[in-house]
Design a protein around this motif. Structure first.
Motif, short mmCIF file in Angstrom:
data_model
loop_
_atom_site.label_atom_id
_atom_site.label_comp_id
_atom_site.label_asym_id
_atom_site.label_seq_id
_atom_site.Cartn_x
_atom_site.Cartn_y
_atom_site.Cartn_z
N SER A 234 0.83 -1.20 0.00
CA SER A 234 0.00 0.00 0.00
C SER A 234 0.87 1.26 0.00
N ALA A 235 1.91 1.26 0.81
CA ALA A 235 2.82 2.42 0.89
C ALA A 235 3.51 2.65 -0.45
N ARG A 236 3.92 1.54 -1.10
CA ARG A 236 4.59 1.68 -2.40
C ARG A 236 3.63 2.23 -3.44
N LEU A 237 2.37 1.75 -3.41
CA LEU A 237 1.39 2.24 -4.37
C LEU A 237 1.12 3.73 -4.16
N ARG A 238 1.28 4.17 -2.93
CA ARG A 238 1.08 5.60 -2.62
C ARG A 238 2.38 6.40 -2.75
N ARG A 239 3.48 5.69 -2.99
CA ARG A 239 4.81 6.32 -3.06
C ARG A 239 5.07 7.16 -1.81
N LYS A 240 4.75 6.58 -0.68
CA LYS A 240 4.92 7.32 0.57
C LYS A 240 5.47 6.36 1.62
N ASP A 241 6.53 6.78 2.27
CA ASP A 241 7.14 5.92 3.29
C ASP A 241 6.34 6.06 4.59
N CYS A 242 5.49 5.10 4.86
CA CYS A 242 4.68 5.20 6.08
C CYS A 242 4.78 3.91 6.90
N GLU A 243 5.90 3.22 6.73
CA GLU A 243 6.08 1.95 7.43
C GLU A 243 6.08 2.15 8.95
N ARG A 244 6.77 3.23 9.39
CA ARG A 244 6.86 3.46 10.83
C ARG A 244 5.47 3.68 11.44
N GLU A 245 4.63 4.42 10.72
CA GLU A 245 3.27 4.68 11.21
C GLU A 245 2.48 3.37 11.30
N SER A 246 2.68 2.48 10.32
CA SER A 246 1.95 1.21 10.37
C SER A 246 2.39 0.37 11.57
N TRP A 247 3.69 0.45 11.90
CA TRP A 247 4.18 -0.29 13.08
C TRP A 247 3.52 0.24 14.37
N VAL A 248 3.45 1.58 14.45
CA VAL A 248 2.84 2.21 15.64
C VAL A 248 1.38 1.78 15.76
N LEU A 249 0.69 1.81 14.64
CA LEU A 249 -0.73 1.45 14.66
C LEU A 249 -0.93 -0.04 14.98
N CYS A 250 -0.03 -0.88 14.45
CA CYS A 250 -0.11 -2.32 14.76
C CYS A 250 0.00 -2.52 16.27
N ASP A 251 0.88 -1.75 16.87
CA ASP A 251 1.08 -1.84 18.31
C ASP A 251 -0.20 -1.43 19.05
N ARG A 252 -0.79 -0.35 18.60
CA ARG A 252 -1.99 0.15 19.29
C ARG A 252 -3.18 -0.80 19.12
N PHE A 253 -3.28 -1.39 17.93
CA PHE A 253 -4.41 -2.28 17.67
C PHE A 253 -4.10 -3.75 18.00
N GLU A 254 -2.92 -3.96 18.58
CA GLU A 254 -2.51 -5.31 19.01
C GLU A 254 -2.57 -6.30 17.84
N LEU A 255 -1.91 -5.94 16.76
CA LEU A 255 -1.90 -6.78 15.56
C LEU A 255 -0.47 -7.17 15.24
N ASP A 256 -0.23 -8.47 15.06
CA ASP A 256 1.11 -8.96 14.74
C ASP A 256 1.36 -8.79 13.24
N PRO A 257 2.29 -7.93 12.84
CA PRO A 257 2.50 -7.68 11.40
C PRO A 257 3.13 -8.85 10.65
N ASN A 258 3.63 -9.83 11.39
CA ASN A 258 4.29 -10.96 10.72
C ASN A 258 3.33 -12.10 10.39
N ARG A 259 2.09 -11.97 10.79
CA ARG A 259 1.14 -13.07 10.54
C ARG A 259 0.66 -13.09 9.09
N GLN A 260 0.35 -14.30 8.63
CA GLN A 260 -0.21 -14.45 7.28
C GLN A 260 -1.63 -13.89 7.30
N VAL A 261 -1.97 -13.11 6.29
CA VAL A 261 -3.31 -12.51 6.25
C VAL A 261 -4.39 -13.59 6.19
N SER A 262 -4.09 -14.68 5.47
CA SER A 262 -5.10 -15.74 5.32
C SER A 262 -5.42 -16.43 6.64
N ASP A 263 -4.53 -16.31 7.62
CA ASP A 263 -4.77 -16.95 8.93
C ASP A 263 -5.54 -16.05 9.89
#
Lengths: 262, 297
Positions: free
Chosen positions: B101-130
């Motif tokens: 998504s960040a690449r499609l937007r040509r915007k470096d927002c990886e750090r923000e996604s990490w912060v949000l993952c932390d707040r929403f208690e989401l493991d970014p390494n999990r397979q989406v299908s699981d």
């Protein structure tokens, strides 16, 4: 080029499986060539007894006693059919899978134009065809070298260019159809590819329907026409390239304005 | 300042089937706007038309001052969208979704996604299908937020989220809104619209019934009148113009009244009851009123 990279990642497994499968069958077929060569009298008798059916598979025009004649017959059956099916399956799902799998709602709210999406998907498709061609050509070339028989490199390259052009035409046609579809249409792609292959058999059997030559890319890319002094028929090459471009334009004009079904 | 969303007689037809019909809507920048309607009312159709996923049959619309027809790409750079049911590509991990998504937007927002993952208690390494439905919903929320868009368009954002994560969600929405983001969300959970939105609109069978502040919608002339110690409302009172609906049970009469209060009070004076309560109705009642009667405010 995010979508190109993504499509390559998504499609590479399928491309490798198809290519390795076709290459294995090709290698196995080629490996029995020494026995075929020694039994030519019997094989010629068998082909004569097959009559029109032998014509359908161009056996009347190929010398099975030479490695290139035998290879053209095998490549015509295995690589053309395998490559044609692979191209049709890949092409027909290229655009419609986004709607069928509901990923369109993830992809298209990004600031990307539909033309750019289509261009990158087309590039990915052509690169995956190239992957298929590279694997099958390498396996065949190594096997031909292993057999130790002299063979024409020009004929070999032409046969594989023929397979690539066939995939290109079928891929563009199916990509165009994919722009009109909203669900998985793999069955239609397979049917289309097999139907066009069947047209080639009818042309070879001289059933008298000349118009079929203009409808199927299997006709001018047939390996039997690409060995020896012959090369690609200029008219049919231009016709098919023109049709492929037209298919892409029709596909894009539809895709640019269609309502995505999610 | 341009409106965040402005539609004029926006119409979408699917052949003979109804989508949305002549929807004229205005959402101001910086607002938190709730778009209310039951399933099939046309909420998602309006949103998908605004995003260019489907083309309008008639009418016009602009997002952040840009026409949805001519400047789709430009406006999408500034919009974050969350679908009601998100689907992702197979064999992708959560972080791959955000990276793509960040690449499609040509915007470096990886750090923000990490912060949000932390707040929403989401493991970014999990397979989406699981992922469960709720966790896929979190992916969609983070995906809509990670590039810090000026306008957030959220289609039923909280359905499927547990109450704790819903609280986190609304905390983040408040923060983003304080920073200047406009939030436009569709919902059929009326209480959350009432508690979190400043403006709301109600859509019914593809037509916009009303659009106003949540306060004004509640302050609508309609009132909920509760009479305790009374088993049945007399016919004379029941026939008063403005009586919308009457419920009688357990020695209590409840009615929704939208009219001049004096005739009602005169009628009530002649009745024997133990307690009287006249209150502004809940948004839910307003919604049901609009929905069942199809009346325009």
């Amino acid at each position: 080029m995010t979508i190109l990279r993504h499509e390559l990642k998504q499609g590479r497994r399928m491309a490798i499986i198809w290519a390795v499968g076709c290459a294995l069958i090709e290698v196995l077929s080629l490996s029995v060539f020494p026995k075929v060569k020694n039994g030519m009298t019997l094989i010629n008798q068998m082909l004569e007894s097959m009559g029109t059916l032998a014509k359908a598979f161009a056996a009347d025009r190929l010398d099975y006693g030479t490695v290139m004649g035998y290879y053209a017959a095998e490549a015509g059956n295995i690589l053309s059919l395998g490559g044609g099916l692979f191209a049709a399956i890949l092409g027909i799902s290229m655009l419609s899978k986004e709607e069928g799998r509901h990923t369109a709602e993830y992809l298209f709210p990004h600031p990307v134009s539909r033309l750019w999406v289509l261009v990158q998907k087309l590039m990915a498709m052509l690169l995956l065809f190239l992957t298929f061609s590279a694997i099958t050509a390498t396996a065949s070339w190594l096997t031909l070298r292993w057999l130790g028989e002299p063979f024409s490199m020009v004929d070999f390259v032409q046969i594989h260019m023929g397979v690539y052009l066939l995939m290109l035409h079928l891929g563009c046609l199916c990509l165009c159809i994919s722009a009109f579809m909203s669900r998985d249409s793999t069955g239609l792609g397979i049917g289309l590819s097999l139907g066009m292959y069947f047209m080639l058999l009818l042309i070879n059997m001289e059933v008298g329907i000349d118009a079929l030559r203009y409808l199927t890319p299997y006709y001018y890319t047939e390996a039997a026409k690409l060995v020896g002094p012959d090369s690609f028929h200029s008219f049919f090459l231009k016709l098919n390239l023109g049709l492929s471009a037209a298919f892409l334009m029709i596909g894009f004009s539809r895709y640019a304005t269609k309502d995505l079904r999610i | 300042m341009a409106d965040a969303i402005l539609t004029e007689k926006l119409t979408k037809r699917y052949g003979r089937a109804r989508g949305i019909s002549e929807v004229s809507l205005q959402v101001q920048q910086g607002d938190v706007f709730g778009f209310i309607g039951p399933n099939g009312a046309g909420k998602s159709t309006l949103i998908r038309t605004l995003l260019g996923l489907i083309r309008a049959s008639a009418g016009s619309a602009s997002v952040l001052g840009m026409s949805i027809r001519t400047r789709r790409r430009d406006l999408l750079k500034r919009v974050g969208y969350m679908p009601s049911e998100a689907a992702y590509y197979p064999r992708m991990r959560v972080k791959d979704v955000f990276r793509m998504s960040a690449r499609l937007r040509r915007k470096d927002c990886e750090r923000e996604s990490w912060v949000l993952c932390d707040r929403f208690e989401l493991d970014p390494n999990r397979q989406v299908s699981d992922l469960s439905f709720g966790n896929k919903k979190k992916v969609a929320i983070i995906n809509a937020l990670q590039h810090r868009p000026e306008l957030l368009i959220l289609d039923e954002p909280t359905s499927g989220l547990d109450p704790l994560i819903q609280r986190v969600f609304w905390d983040v929405m408040r923060e983003r809104n304080r920073e200047g983001a406009t939030i436009f969300l569709s919902s059929h959970v009326l209480s959350e619209v009432q508690h979190h939105c400043r403006h709301a609109a109600i859509i019914r069978e593809g037509r916009l019934l009303v659009s106003d502040t949540v306060e004004n919608l509640g302050r609508n002339a309609a009132r909920r009148v509760t009479l305790r110690g009374l088993s049945q409302l007399p016919e004379a009172a029941r026939r008063l113009p403005g009586v919308i609906e009457v419920h009688e049970h357990d020695n209590e009469v409840t009615l929704l009244y939208n009219g001049d209060m004096h005739p009602l009070v005169d009628q009530l004076n002649s009745l024997q009851y133990s307690d009287l309560l006249i209150a502004e109705p809940e948004l839910e009642e307003i919604f049901m009123h609009f929905y069942e009667k199809g009346a325009k405010a």
